[in-house]
Motif scaffolding. Structure first.
Motif, PDB file in Angstrom:
ATOM      1  N   VAL A  92      35.502  60.053 -37.447  1.00 47.14           N
ATOM      2  CA  VAL A  92      34.054  59.853 -37.562  1.00 47.14           C
ATOM      3  C   VAL A  92      33.713  59.431 -38.986  1.00 47.14           C
ATOM      4  CG1 VAL A  92      33.374  61.411 -35.722  1.00 47.14           C
ATOM      5  CG2 VAL A  92      33.734  62.336 -38.006  1.00 47.14           C
ATOM      6  N   ASN A  93      32.762  58.513 -39.085  1.00 48.32           N
ATOM      7  CA  ASN A  93      32.257  58.088 -40.389  1.00 48.32           C
ATOM      8  C   ASN A  93      30.863  58.679 -40.576  1.00 48.32           C
ATOM      9  OD1 ASN A  93      31.993  56.774 -42.836  1.00 48.32           O
ATOM     10  ND2 ASN A  93      32.589  54.770 -42.045  1.00 48.32           N
ATOM     11  N   SER A  94      30.238  58.373 -41.683  1.00 41.62           N
ATOM     12  CA  SER A  94      28.902  58.905 -41.971  1.00 41.62           C
ATOM     13  C   SER A  94      27.889  58.428 -40.934  1.00 41.62           C
ATOM     14  CB  SER A  94      28.448  58.456 -43.361  1.00 41.62           C
ATOM     15  OG  SER A  94      29.332  58.904 -44.355  1.00 41.62           O
ATOM     16  N   THR A 120      16.324  54.389 -42.893  1.00 44.33           N
ATOM     17  CA  THR A 120      16.256  55.097 -44.177  1.00 44.33           C
ATOM     18  C   THR A 120      17.258  54.568 -45.197  1.00 44.33           C
ATOM     19  OG1 THR A 120      17.886  56.770 -43.536  1.00 44.33           O
ATOM     20  CG2 THR A 120      15.579  57.209 -42.988  1.00 44.33           C
ATOM     21  N   GLU A 121      18.367  53.964 -44.738  1.00 45.63           N
ATOM     22  CA  GLU A 121      19.449  53.484 -45.606  1.00 45.63           C
ATOM     23  C   GLU A 121      20.109  54.623 -46.389  1.00 45.63           C
ATOM     24  OE1 GLU A 121      20.496  50.619 -45.249  1.00 45.63           O
ATOM     25  OE2 GLU A 121      18.832  49.515 -44.366  1.00 45.63           O
ATOM     26  N   ILE A 122      19.969  55.857 -45.902  1.00 49.83           N
ATOM     27  CA  ILE A 122      20.589  57.018 -46.558  1.00 49.83           C
ATOM     28  C   ILE A 122      21.622  57.605 -45.603  1.00 49.83           C
ATOM     29  CG2 ILE A 122      20.209  59.276 -47.606  1.00 49.83           C
ATOM     30  CD1 ILE A 122      17.316  58.460 -48.119  1.00 49.83           C
ATOM     31  N   PRO A 123      22.919  57.498 -45.902  1.00 51.79           N
ATOM     32  CA  PRO A 123      23.942  58.045 -44.996  1.00 51.79           C
ATOM     33  C   PRO A 123      24.078  59.556 -45.137  1.00 51.79           C
ATOM     34  CG  PRO A 123      24.992  57.030 -46.898  1.00 51.79           C
ATOM     35  CD  PRO A 123      23.517  56.817 -47.066  1.00 51.79           C
ATOM     36  N   GLY A 127      29.511  54.990 -49.707  1.00 50.26           N
ATOM     37  CA  GLY A 127      28.940  56.120 -48.984  1.00 50.26           C
ATOM     38  C   GLY A 127      29.683  56.466 -47.712  1.00 50.26           C
ATOM     39  N   ASP A 128      30.863  55.860 -47.492  1.00 48.36           N
ATOM     40  CA  ASP A 128      31.656  56.200 -46.302  1.00 48.36           C
ATOM     41  C   ASP A 128      32.343  57.539 -46.493  1.00 48.36           C
ATOM     42  OD1 ASP A 128      30.974  53.860 -45.069  1.00 48.36           O
ATOM     43  OD2 ASP A 128      32.779  52.777 -45.660  1.00 48.36           O
ATOM     44  N   ARG A 129      32.240  58.410 -45.497  1.00 44.36           N
ATOM     45  CA  ARG A 129      32.956  59.685 -45.501  1.00 44.36           C
ATOM     46  C   ARG A 129      33.672  59.796 -44.157  1.00 44.36           C
ATOM     47  NH1 ARG A 129      31.520  58.937 -49.807  1.00 44.36           N
ATOM     48  NH2 ARG A 129      30.556  60.303 -51.353  1.00 44.36           N
ATOM     49  N   ILE A 130      34.910  59.364 -44.106  1.00 39.75           N
ATOM     50  CA  ILE A 130      35.670  59.345 -42.861  1.00 39.75           C
ATOM     51  C   ILE A 130      36.392  60.678 -42.697  1.00 39.75           C
ATOM     52  CG2 ILE A 130      37.492  58.167 -41.574  1.00 39.75           C
ATOM     53  CD1 ILE A 130      36.757  55.626 -43.094  1.00 39.75           C
ATOM     54  N   GLU A 131      36.135  61.334 -41.571  1.00 34.51           N
ATOM     55  CA  GLU A 131      36.704  62.656 -41.290  1.00 34.51           C
ATOM     56  C   GLU A 131      37.305  62.659 -39.883  1.00 34.51           C
ATOM     57  OE1 GLU A 131      33.487  65.417 -43.696  1.00 34.51           O
ATOM     58  OE2 GLU A 131      32.819  64.287 -41.944  1.00 34.51           O
ATOM     59  N   ASN A 132      38.127  63.663 -39.619  1.00 38.72           N
ATOM     60  CA  ASN A 132      38.689  63.791 -38.272  1.00 38.72           C
ATOM     61  C   ASN A 132      37.619  64.291 -37.302  1.00 38.72           C
ATOM     62  OD1 ASN A 132      38.583  66.308 -39.526  1.00 38.72           O
ATOM     63  ND2 ASN A 132      40.293  67.115 -38.343  1.00 38.72           N
ATOM     64  N   THR A 164      25.627  61.503 -48.086  1.00 41.52           N
ATOM     65  CA  THR A 164      27.010  61.155 -48.437  1.00 41.52           C
ATOM     66  C   THR A 164      27.057  59.902 -49.298  1.00 41.52           C
ATOM     67  OG1 THR A 164      27.211  59.858 -46.395  1.00 41.52           O
ATOM     68  CG2 THR A 164      27.935  62.157 -46.318  1.00 41.52           C
ATOM     69  N   GLY A 165      25.922  59.194 -49.394  1.00 44.19           N
ATOM     70  CA  GLY A 165      25.862  58.027 -50.264  1.00 44.19           C
ATOM     71  C   GLY A 165      25.870  58.382 -51.735  1.00 44.19           C
ATOM     72  N   ALA A 166      25.615  59.652 -52.059  1.00 46.10           N
ATOM     73  CA  ALA A 166      25.642  60.097 -53.455  1.00 46.10           C
ATOM     74  C   ALA A 166      27.075  60.081 -53.976  1.00 46.10           C
ATOM     75  CB  ALA A 166      25.052  61.498 -53.571  1.00 46.10           C
TER      76      ALA A 166
END
Length: 656
Positions: free
Chosen positions: A44-46, A52-55, A83-88, A456-458
């Motif tokens: 899964v990604n953000s 809003t353009e805020i992930p 801002g990508d946060r790829i997780e399982n 997560t974009g921070a």
């Protein structure tokens, strides 16, 4: 070596480059062969939204978590900056094993805060982004006999004030049977196919498959069966109806949500090299060509003006002057008019010379970064399949080109100061810190807004430290090295002497800065069509990949900027305005003003759904950052072309 031999060498070089671009499909991306029954893990990604353009993190909402716990996947610098946060994820399949009504989990009763957050994310049109074997989940919808493609699926939907969540997912995985010849062609050589990675142990002769498509259909299903004793991945006790045209699972406070899914495998004729075609189907190719044709027409018009200036005006004056004897030349000198009158002032040092040198040096660095990045992307080395490589490539090419920034800034400084070495270290330091410092200030301010939103974009604090270390440990030293070579290189000597007393500039009919600001409309006209596609890619979540068109537009933009600045400079010195240095920079650099105005227009008319002051501030902040970079790059092109023109013009005739 004659011209024909040189031409053959260059032709051979370009053929080799083109073959390199064809020999590798996606550098750094290899097909994986799966045996029947091998596990496929979905990531899964953000959560993202064009509203809003805020992930936000996927697990910021009450979704099912994997049994082994949430783990971050390997990420590169570009992914983190985007801002990508790829997780399982808990979703998993078995290759070529169709399964239905798989129970995932039943959440805890939604608390008041979770219920409000869920409703807010649904109202803000947030999308869930799933990834299988590096392919994003794609969703198809029909509208007026048109088939629309979307990446990801919405968290839920608001129907007449009631909020429904998509709690059942119907996956379709397209697979292609492993073929030796197919993979050998992908890898470029037959030997590489032998070492193609596999997901597990395959028996000799057992068929293997490659994932070539990943589709999802989200459904909102009411689960009423008792699942108290069910474990994850067990079969749901009753049939699950998946109808994408209706919704049933309304979310309510203090009530849990049950999640299920099903998966269908389908063999496809799509080959592995073509599996990204569904995401990258080029629409509007005629529009791109129209943009290029429009730019060529502008260039031809300006080139005609430049040709007239050189052949009819400058050459005519110089030829007539050279045909006169010395006595007649002396008499003509007393009756000079136009550009010949400013011969003693045209190379007078401009106001704020060190700032001009720094901006030109930084402009060279940004322009070089753009050329290198777009060229490599056009050759296929920065594909959308390799997430984050584009941003990472831009960052590292910018740092390495610090040498060019330092060299150009210091050599221009020495030229203005007539060869004086004094102050070159200061100019190098300013060149190393001017644009990065402004960018750091803008990004830090925006980052505080993202931190406050828990997005997560921070940029994480640890990444901030890494960026600062890259800046001061790589970029700054390389800029100083470039400055050192610039200080050692011979300065450019002016062809005429500068008078001690500056000449008075006669009053002009129109303000000169009005012409300078108006000149930016011509470069803007060459890129505004392509600019729309770029803006849509950045802010509307569309994939931009036509870097070949972008490379052509960049070349045309450079040519137009050079021509515009050259014509404006000639017009200024013809009316005895010898202060051309800054005006030549902003004549082409003023295109940034029109791009910023276009950005505001895009915000008002194309991003109408953008909600909240934080989102608007982020948009304007990033736009300002982009516009500053464009101003420095285009301004540098205009200044250098004008400097060459003025130097050539006054070195062609000797005036006492």
């Amino acid at each position: 070596m004659d011209f024909f031999d040189k031409f053959k060498i260059w032709a051979l070089f370009f053929c080799l480059i083109s073959q390199l671009g064809q020999g590798f499909y996606l550098p750094g991306s290899y097909p994986i062969k799966y045996g029947i029954g091998d596990f496929l893990s979905v990531k899964v990604n953000s959560l993202t939204s064009i509203d809003t353009e805020i992930p936000f993190s996927y697990y910021s909402l009450p979704f099912c978590k994997p049994q082994e716990g949430v783990k971050d996947s390997a990420e590169n610098l570009g992914e983190l900056l985007m801002g990508d946060r790829i997780e399982n994820s808990p979703y998993r399949f078995k290759m070529y094993k169709n399964e239905t009504e798989i129970f995932l989990c039943k959440t805890k009763p939604l608390s008041g805060e979770e219920f409000k957050l869920m409703k807010k994310r649904i109202d803000e049109m947030y999308q869930v982004n799933l990834i299988l074997d590096n392919l994003p989940a794609i969703r198809y919808t029909k509208k007026d006999d048109y088939l629309l493609r979307w990446t990801g699926y919405p968290v839920g939907i608001n129907v007449q004030g009631a909020y429904y969540v998509f709690n059942h997912l119907k996956f379709k995985v397209l697979v292609h049977k492993y073929e030796e010849t197919n993979v050998a062609g992908v890898m470029g050589t037959g030997d590489e196919a032998e070492v193609m990675p596999t997901s597990g142990k395959l028996e000799s002769g057992a068929p293997g498959y490659m994932v070539v498509g990943f589709e999802v259909v989200p459904c909102s299903s009411q689960h009423k069966a008792d699942v108290k004793n069910l474990k994850m991945y067990e079969k749901y006790p009753s049939a699950v109806k998946c109808d994408p045209t209706s919704v049933a699972m309304a979310i309510k406070e203090n009530e849990p949500i049950t999640f299920t899914y099903e998966v269908l495998f389908e063999e496809s004729d799509i080959k592995w090299p073509s599996r990204w075609d569904a995401y990258l189907k080029m629409e509007g190719a005629k529009v791109h060509w129209f943009s290029i044709l429009n730019s060529v027409m502008v260039i031809t018009f300006l080139a005609g003006i430049v040709l007239v200036i050189f052949l009819r005006t400058v050459r005519r004056d110089l030829t007539r002057y050279e045909e006169l004897d010395k006595e007649a030349q002396a008499q003509m000198n007393e009756e000079l008019s136009g550009w010949k009158l400013v011969v003693g002032d045209v190379f007078r040092a401009p106001s704020y010379p060190s700032l001009l040198c720094v901006m030109v040096g930084d402009g060279i660095q940004i322009l070089g970064m753009a050329v290198v990045t777009i060229l490599f992307a056009a050759l296929g080395f920065m594909s959308p399949a390799s997430r984050g490589t584009l941003i990472t490539g831009m960052l590292f090419s910018y740092m390495i080109l610090g040498i060019a920034a330092g060299y150009v800034a210091v050599r221009l400084w020495r030229t203005i100061c007539c060869g004086d070495h004094k102050g070159w270290v200061s100019v190098s330091w300013k060149a190393a810190c001017f644009f990065p410092g402004i960018a750091f200030f803008i990004l830090t301010t925006l980052n505080f807004l993202l931190w406050g939103s828990r997005s997560t974009g921070a940029i994480p604090f640890s990444l901030f430290v890494v960026l600062i270390l890259l800046w001061f440990c790589i970029s700054v030293p390389l800029t100083l090295v470039g400055g050192y070579f610039g200080a050692k290189a011979p300065h450019i000597e002016f062809p005429v002497r500068t008078n001690q007393i500056p000449r008075e500039i006669p009053p002009q009919k129109y303000p000169s800065w009005l012409l300078v600001l108006g000149a930016g409309t011509l470069p803007f006209g060459t890129l505004f069509i392509e600019l729309f596609f770029l803006m849509s890619s950045i802010w509307m979540g569309r994939v931009y990949y036509v870097f070949g068109f972008l490379l052509i537009v960049l070349v045309l933009l450079v040519v137009v900027c050079a021509e515009v600045s050259l014509v404006l400079t000639y017009m200024h010195i013809c009316v005895e305005d010898w202060k051309w240095w800054w005006k030549s920079f902003f004549a082409s650099g003023s295109v940034a003003i029109y791009i910023f105005l276009y950005s505001i227009n895009y915000l008002v008319f194309d991003l109408k759904s953008l909600s909240g002051p934080v989102s608007a501030t982020l948009y304007l902040g990033y736009s300002l950052f982009m516009v500053l970079a464009i101003m420095l790059a285009t301004g540098t092109v205009g200044f250098l072309s004008s400097f060459w023109f003025v130097h050539y013009l006054f070195s062609s005739v000797k005036l006492d």
